[in-house]
Design a protein around this motif. Sequence first.
Motif, PDB file in Angstrom:
ATOM      1  N   ASP A  45      15.588 -27.570 -12.909  1.00 58.15           N
ATOM      2  CA  ASP A  45      15.399 -27.304 -11.246  1.00 58.15           C
ATOM      3  C   ASP A  45      16.372 -26.072 -10.933  1.00 58.15           C
ATOM      4  OD1 ASP A  45      15.540 -27.305  -8.335  1.00 58.15           O
ATOM      5  OD2 ASP A  45      14.378 -29.368  -8.580  1.00 58.15           O
ATOM      6  N   GLY A  46      15.697 -25.093 -10.396  1.00 54.70           N
ATOM      7  CA  GLY A  46      16.328 -23.917  -9.787  1.00 54.70           C
ATOM      8  C   GLY A  46      17.588 -24.342  -8.675  1.00 54.70           C
ATOM      9  N   ARG A  47      17.547 -25.306  -8.062  1.00 53.46           N
ATOM     10  CA  ARG A  47      18.586 -25.638  -7.134  1.00 53.46           C
ATOM     11  C   ARG A  47      19.823 -26.086  -7.637  1.00 53.46           C
ATOM     12  NH1 ARG A  47      14.867 -29.689  -4.035  1.00 53.46           N
ATOM     13  NH2 ARG A  47      14.167 -29.991  -5.917  1.00 53.46           N
ATOM     14  N   ASN A  48      19.830 -26.408  -9.103  1.00 55.19           N
ATOM     15  CA  ASN A  48      20.869 -27.241 -10.038  1.00 55.19           C
ATOM     16  C   ASN A  48      21.354 -26.096 -10.504  1.00 55.19           C
ATOM     17  OD1 ASN A  48      22.818 -28.655 -11.088  1.00 55.19           O
ATOM     18  ND2 ASN A  48      20.994 -29.872 -12.222  1.00 55.19           N
ATOM     19  N   ASP A  49      22.193 -25.099 -10.299  1.00 53.51           N
ATOM     20  CA  ASP A  49      22.898 -23.943 -10.816  1.00 53.51           C
ATOM     21  C   ASP A  49      24.210 -24.516 -11.479  1.00 53.51           C
ATOM     22  OD1 ASP A  49      24.573 -24.609  -8.620  1.00 53.51           O
ATOM     23  OD2 ASP A  49      24.562 -22.305  -7.788  1.00 53.51           O
ATOM     24  N   ARG A  50      24.635 -25.463 -11.253  1.00 54.56           N
ATOM     25  CA  ARG A  50      26.037 -25.889 -12.136  1.00 54.56           C
ATOM     26  C   ARG A  50      25.702 -26.876 -13.080  1.00 54.56           C
ATOM     27  NH1 ARG A  50      30.778 -26.355  -7.758  1.00 54.56           N
ATOM     28  NH2 ARG A  50      30.789 -24.100  -7.159  1.00 54.56           N
ATOM     29  N   GLN A  51      24.631 -27.569 -13.312  1.00 58.52           N
ATOM     30  CA  GLN A  51      24.271 -28.351 -14.446  1.00 58.52           C
ATOM     31  C   GLN A  51      25.394 -29.641 -14.203  1.00 58.52           C
ATOM     32  OE1 GLN A  51      21.454 -27.989 -16.493  1.00 58.52           O
ATOM     33  NE2 GLN A  51      21.128 -26.533 -15.070  1.00 58.52           N
ATOM     34  N   VAL A  52      25.864 -29.861 -13.051  1.00 59.01           N
ATOM     35  CA  VAL A  52      26.850 -31.009 -12.966  1.00 59.01           C
ATOM     36  C   VAL A  52      25.942 -32.541 -13.263  1.00 59.01           C
ATOM     37  CG1 VAL A  52      28.169 -32.227 -11.249  1.00 59.01           C
ATOM     38  CG2 VAL A  52      27.948 -30.001 -11.268  1.00 59.01           C
ATOM     39  N   GLY A  53      26.736 -33.230 -14.047  1.00 61.75           N
ATOM     40  CA  GLY A  53      26.237 -34.446 -14.641  1.00 61.75           C
ATOM     41  C   GLY A  53      25.103 -34.523 -15.732  1.00 61.75           C
ATOM     42  N   VAL A  54      24.466 -33.416 -16.090  1.00 56.96           N
ATOM     43  CA  VAL A  54      23.591 -33.143 -16.875  1.00 56.96           C
ATOM     44  C   VAL A  54      24.080 -33.316 -18.561  1.00 56.96           C
ATOM     45  CG1 VAL A  54      21.642 -31.771 -17.608  1.00 56.96           C
ATOM     46  CG2 VAL A  54      22.095 -31.833 -15.430  1.00 56.96           C
ATOM     47  N   PRO A  55      23.327 -33.970 -19.351  1.00 55.53           N
ATOM     48  CA  PRO A  55      21.960 -34.717 -19.496  1.00 55.53           C
ATOM     49  C   PRO A  55      22.037 -35.920 -18.806  1.00 55.53           C
ATOM     50  CG  PRO A  55      22.814 -34.739 -21.546  1.00 55.53           C
ATOM     51  CD  PRO A  55      24.031 -33.953 -20.750  1.00 55.53           C
ATOM     52  N   ARG A  56      22.958 -36.674 -18.640  1.00 54.57           N
ATOM     53  CA  ARG A  56      22.817 -38.207 -18.222  1.00 54.57           C
ATOM     54  C   ARG A  56      22.687 -38.619 -16.955  1.00 54.57           C
ATOM     55  NH1 ARG A  56      21.108 -41.109 -21.445  1.00 54.57           N
ATOM     56  NH2 ARG A  56      22.155 -43.164 -20.450  1.00 54.57           N
ATOM     57  N   VAL A  57      22.348 -37.592 -15.989  1.00 55.99           N
ATOM     58  CA  VAL A  57      21.887 -37.909 -14.648  1.00 55.99           C
ATOM     59  C   VAL A  57      20.717 -38.474 -14.469  1.00 55.99           C
ATOM     60  CG1 VAL A  57      21.247 -35.602 -13.904  1.00 55.99           C
ATOM     61  CG2 VAL A  57      22.503 -37.178 -12.350  1.00 55.99           C
ATOM     62  N   GLY A  58      19.614 -37.940 -15.120  1.00 54.54           N
ATOM     63  CA  GLY A  58      18.270 -38.722 -15.061  1.00 54.54           C
ATOM     64  C   GLY A  58      17.699 -38.912 -13.856  1.00 54.54           C
TER      65      GLY A  58
END
Length: 67
Positions: A45-58
């Motif tokens: 997603d273009g709004r998620n520029d920091r990838q915080v919590g990825v990949p377990r955020v689901g």
Amino acid sequence: MRSNAVPHYFYGDPADVVEKLELDDLGCRACLSHRLVFDRLVCGDGRNDRQVGVPRVGHRCKWFRDQ
């Protein structure tokens, strides 16, 4: 002291418990915005520029899209 009690959400409707466990196992794969980059799951997603919590955020991600 260790407890053998199960998490609080296990005491609800069995169908809801199974669904939650399956979504937790899928992680970001449950979202249409996920991307696979070098065998690593990341948020596309273009709004998620920091990838915080990825990949377990689901399914808990604030940018989650299911359709």
